[in-house]
Design an enzyme around this catalytic site. Structure first.
Site, short mmCIF file in Angstrom:
data_model
loop_
_atom_site.label_atom_id
_atom_site.label_comp_id
_atom_site.label_asym_id
_atom_site.label_seq_id
_atom_site.Cartn_x
_atom_site.Cartn_y
_atom_site.Cartn_z
N LYS A 196 -8.19 -40.00 77.07
CA LYS A 196 -9.04 -40.84 75.72
C LYS A 196 -9.32 -42.26 76.02
O LYS A 196 -8.97 -42.63 75.90
CB LYS A 196 -8.53 -40.36 74.11
CG LYS A 196 -9.38 -40.82 73.01
CD LYS A 196 -8.04 -40.53 71.77
CE LYS A 196 -8.77 -41.05 70.77
NZ LYS A 196 -8.44 -41.08 69.27
N LYS A 248 -11.02 -36.10 76.63
CA LYS A 248 -12.24 -36.87 75.39
C LYS A 248 -12.38 -38.55 75.56
O LYS A 248 -11.81 -38.94 75.90
CB LYS A 248 -11.47 -37.02 74.11
CG LYS A 248 -12.13 -37.64 72.85
CD LYS A 248 -11.27 -37.34 71.05
CE LYS A 248 -11.93 -38.03 70.24
NZ LYS A 248 -11.92 -37.80 68.46
#
Length: 325
Positions: A196, A248
Site C-alpha cells: 500500500k 493499492k
C-alpha cells in the site's frame, strides 16, 4: 511475399477477437467498497466521487442486496464514526459503526457473498493515522498491533468473512492471525494490504471517511519509487499467513501487481482507488473520454497485470454490463 506474418487476421471480426482474448473480467472477481456513516438517516452523495455514497445503515443493507443480485464477488465495508479519539476506540467497540454495519449486512445477505471489513484505525482516530501515537507523535507499531488484534476479533464476531488489514504495520498479519485463531476464528480469512503506497490517489477517499489526517503517512506506507521493498512486504505477509495479498493503488502500480503475481502462491487483489475513479468520472463528464470503454480498459489492464480480484467502486455497474455482453 511480404508480409508473410499477418497478426491482423485474428483481429478481423468480433468473434475472432473473442476467441483469442487472453484476459477476461467476471463479476465475481469484483469487490465493491462501501462506506457507512454513523448517525445518517439518508445516504449522502460524495461530490469528489460521483455516484458513490456514504450510506446510512438502512441504505447499506439495500445496496448490499443489490450488489449480491448483480453478482459481485464481495463487499468491503468502511465505517465512518460520528466521534473520534486518540486511540480509535470506536473500532473495537462492538457497537461501533463498522461492527454494527457488519452485523447488519451479515443478517441481510448471509453467506451469499464475501463480507470483508477494513481493519485500520485511521477512520476512528482524531489524528487520522492508522495507529496509536507515542509520546513523540509517531505511530507506535507494536501498541497498534495490540489494538488490531482486538479489532480483528470484534470484526469476526460481527460477521466478517475476510479481514483487510490496511495499516501497513510491521507484523500485522501474524498478530491478527494469532488473535483470530486464539479466539476460535480459524476460518476467517485475511486479505493483506501488503503493498500500500503513500499515494496522492487516495485524496477523494479521505472525504469519504471524513479523515482527520494532517500531514502524511509516509513513515509507514510504501514509497512510490520502490518495488523491491513492496515485494519484501508481500513475502512477509505470506510468511505470516495472509490468505490473499493486495496492491493499492492499482493503475499507477501495474508493474507491482505483475511482480506480486509472479511470487505469490495466494490470490492477488488490487484496489482501483478513489483517485483513479474520480479521474475517469471527471474526464467522462467533460466529454474527454468514453466512460464505459475507459472503465473497462482500466479494469482489464489491472486484470492483465495479474490481479485475480479487483476492488472497484464500479463493481455493480460493471457486473451489469458483463451480464449484458
Amino acid at each position: 511475399m511480404f508480409p508473410s506474418h499477418r497478426p491482423r487476421r485474428l483481429r478481423r471480426t468480433a468473434a475472432l477477437r473473442r476467441l483469442v482474448s487472453e484476459t477476461a473480467i467476471r463479476p465475481e472477481q469484483l469487490i465493491l467498497p462501501m462506506f457507512v456513516k454513523e448517525g445518517l438517516t439518508e445516504p449522502v452523495a460524495l461530490t469528489s466521487m460521483p455516484g458513490v455514497l456514504q450510506h446510512s445503515r438502512d441504505s447499506l443493507r439495500k445496496a448490499a442486496v443489490e450488489a449480491v443480485q448483480a453478482g459481485v464477488g464481495g463487499l468491503m465495508l468502511f465505517g465512518v464514526p460520528e466521534n473520534h479519539d486518540a486511540v480509535g476506540s470506536g473500532a473495537t467497540d462492538p457497537d461501533g459503526i463498522l461492527n454494527v454495519a457488519l452485523r447488519d449486512v451479515k443478517s441481510e445477505v448471509g453467506d451469499s457473498t464475501v463480507i470483508m471489513s477494513d481493519l485500520c484505525l485511521d477512520e476512528f482516530t482524531d489524528h487520522g493515522h492508522c495507529g496509536v501515537l507515542d509520546a513523540h507523535g509517531n505511530v507506535d507499531n507494536d501498541a497498534t498491533l495490540e489494538v488490531y488484534a482486538e479489532m480483528a476479533v470484534a470484526q469476526a464476531r460481527a460477521g466478517a468473512h475476510v479481514l483487510g488489514p490496511s495499516g501497513m504495520m510491521d507484523g500485522q498479519v501474524g498478530v491478527i492471525r494469532g488473535a483470530l485463531d486464539d479466539a476460535g476464528f480459524q476460518d476467517i480469512g485475511i486479505l493483506a494490504y501488503s503493498a500500500k503506497y503513500a499515494s496522492a490517489f487516495f485524496g477523494p477517499f479521505r472525504d469519504a471517511v471524513d479523515s482527520q489526517l494532517t500531514g502524511d503517512r509516509k513513515a509507514y506506507q510504501q514509497d512510490p519509487a520502490n518495488v523491491r521493498e513492496s515485494l519484501r512486504e508481500v513475502q512477509l505477509d505470506l510468511a505470516e499467513g495472509a490468505d490473499m495479498v493486495m496492491v493499492k493503488p492499482a493503475l499507477a502500480y501495474l508493474d507491482v501487481i505483475r511482480a506480486t503475481a509472479e511470487i505469490s502462491d495466494v490470490p492477488v487483489a488490487a484496489y482501483q482507488v478513489s483517485g483513479e475513479y474520480a479521474m475517469i468520472e471527471a474526464a467522462a463528464a467533460n466529454g474527454w473520454l468514453d466512460r464505459r470503454r475507459t472503465i473497462m480498459e482500466a479494469l482489464m489492464s489491472i486484470r492483465r497485470a495479474g490481479a485475480d480480484i479487483v476492488l472497484t467502486y464500479w463493481a455493480v455497474e460493471v457486473a451489469g454490463w458483463l451480464r449484458e455482453a
